[in-house]
Structures are given as C-alpha cells and as structure tokens.
Design a protein around this motif. Sequence first.
Motif, PDB file in Angstrom:
ATOM      1  N   THR A 195       4.594   7.567   2.204  1.00 23.82           N
ATOM      2  CA  THR A 195       4.893   6.382   3.001  1.00 23.82           C
ATOM      3  C   THR A 195       4.408   5.132   2.282  1.00 23.82           C
ATOM      4  N   ALA A 225       0.847  -1.199   0.000  1.00 22.58           N
ATOM      5  CA  ALA A 225       0.000   0.000   0.000  1.00 22.58           C
ATOM      6  C   ALA A 225       0.877   1.241   0.000  1.00 22.58           C
ATOM      7  N   ARG A 226       0.240   2.351  -0.338  1.00 21.24           N
ATOM      8  CA  ARG A 226       0.873   3.664  -0.258  1.00 21.24           C
ATOM      9  C   ARG A 226      -0.017   4.538   0.606  1.00 21.24           C
ATOM     10  N   LYS A 227       0.596   5.264   1.487  1.00 26.72           N
ATOM     11  CA  LYS A 227      -0.133   6.165   2.377  1.00 26.72           C
ATOM     12  C   LYS A 227       0.229   7.609   2.061  1.00 26.72           C
ATOM     13  N   GLY A 228      -0.381   8.530   2.769  1.00 27.10           N
ATOM     14  CA  GLY A 228      -0.125   9.945   2.542  1.00 27.10           C
ATOM     15  C   GLY A 228       1.335  10.322   2.704  1.00 27.10           C
ATOM     16  N   ALA A 271       6.428  -0.137   7.395  1.00 25.95           N
ATOM     17  CA  ALA A 271       6.128   1.164   6.794  1.00 25.95           C
ATOM     18  C   ALA A 271       7.448   1.914   6.638  1.00 25.95           C
TER      19      ALA A 271
END
Length: 74
Positions: free
Chosen positions: A49, A43-46, A60
């Motif tokens: 990250t 996954a990719r976060k804000g 992460a």
Amino acid sequence: MKTLNTVEIGQTVEVTRFDLDEATALRLQSLGMIIGTRITVLARKGKGTMIIDLRKTRFALGPSITDHIEVKYV
C-alpha cells in the motif's frame, strides 16, 4: 514505462496512462487523478500500500491499483 508502484518515497511523478478497469479509472478521475496529474509518494505501508499526495490530499492506494498506473518522472 514505469508504474506508480516503483516510485520511491519522496519522489514526484506525472500520470501518463491508466491500465485499470473502467470503474476504478473513473473513480480515480473523480478524485482528481487524471493524465498529467502530479503525484508525490509520501509513504509505503505493509503489503504494498502506498500513501500519495494528490492535489494536496492524501490517499492510500493498494498494489492492485498502483501496478496499473503508468507514470514518468518530473
């Protein structure tokens, strides 16, 4: 060469080189990320990250790290 931050969700890559300060590189190596290790982006976060799968464990990593890990597609 491609860096980890360019890899799309679901793709698996192999680590080819670290361009990090020694302390960060040693920390990643102690967690099992060494040259030749396969990583899958989960996954990719804000703010850049990434959540990765490294040897059946989720981690992460921020862009200050993923920008400096070179990879190749497998």
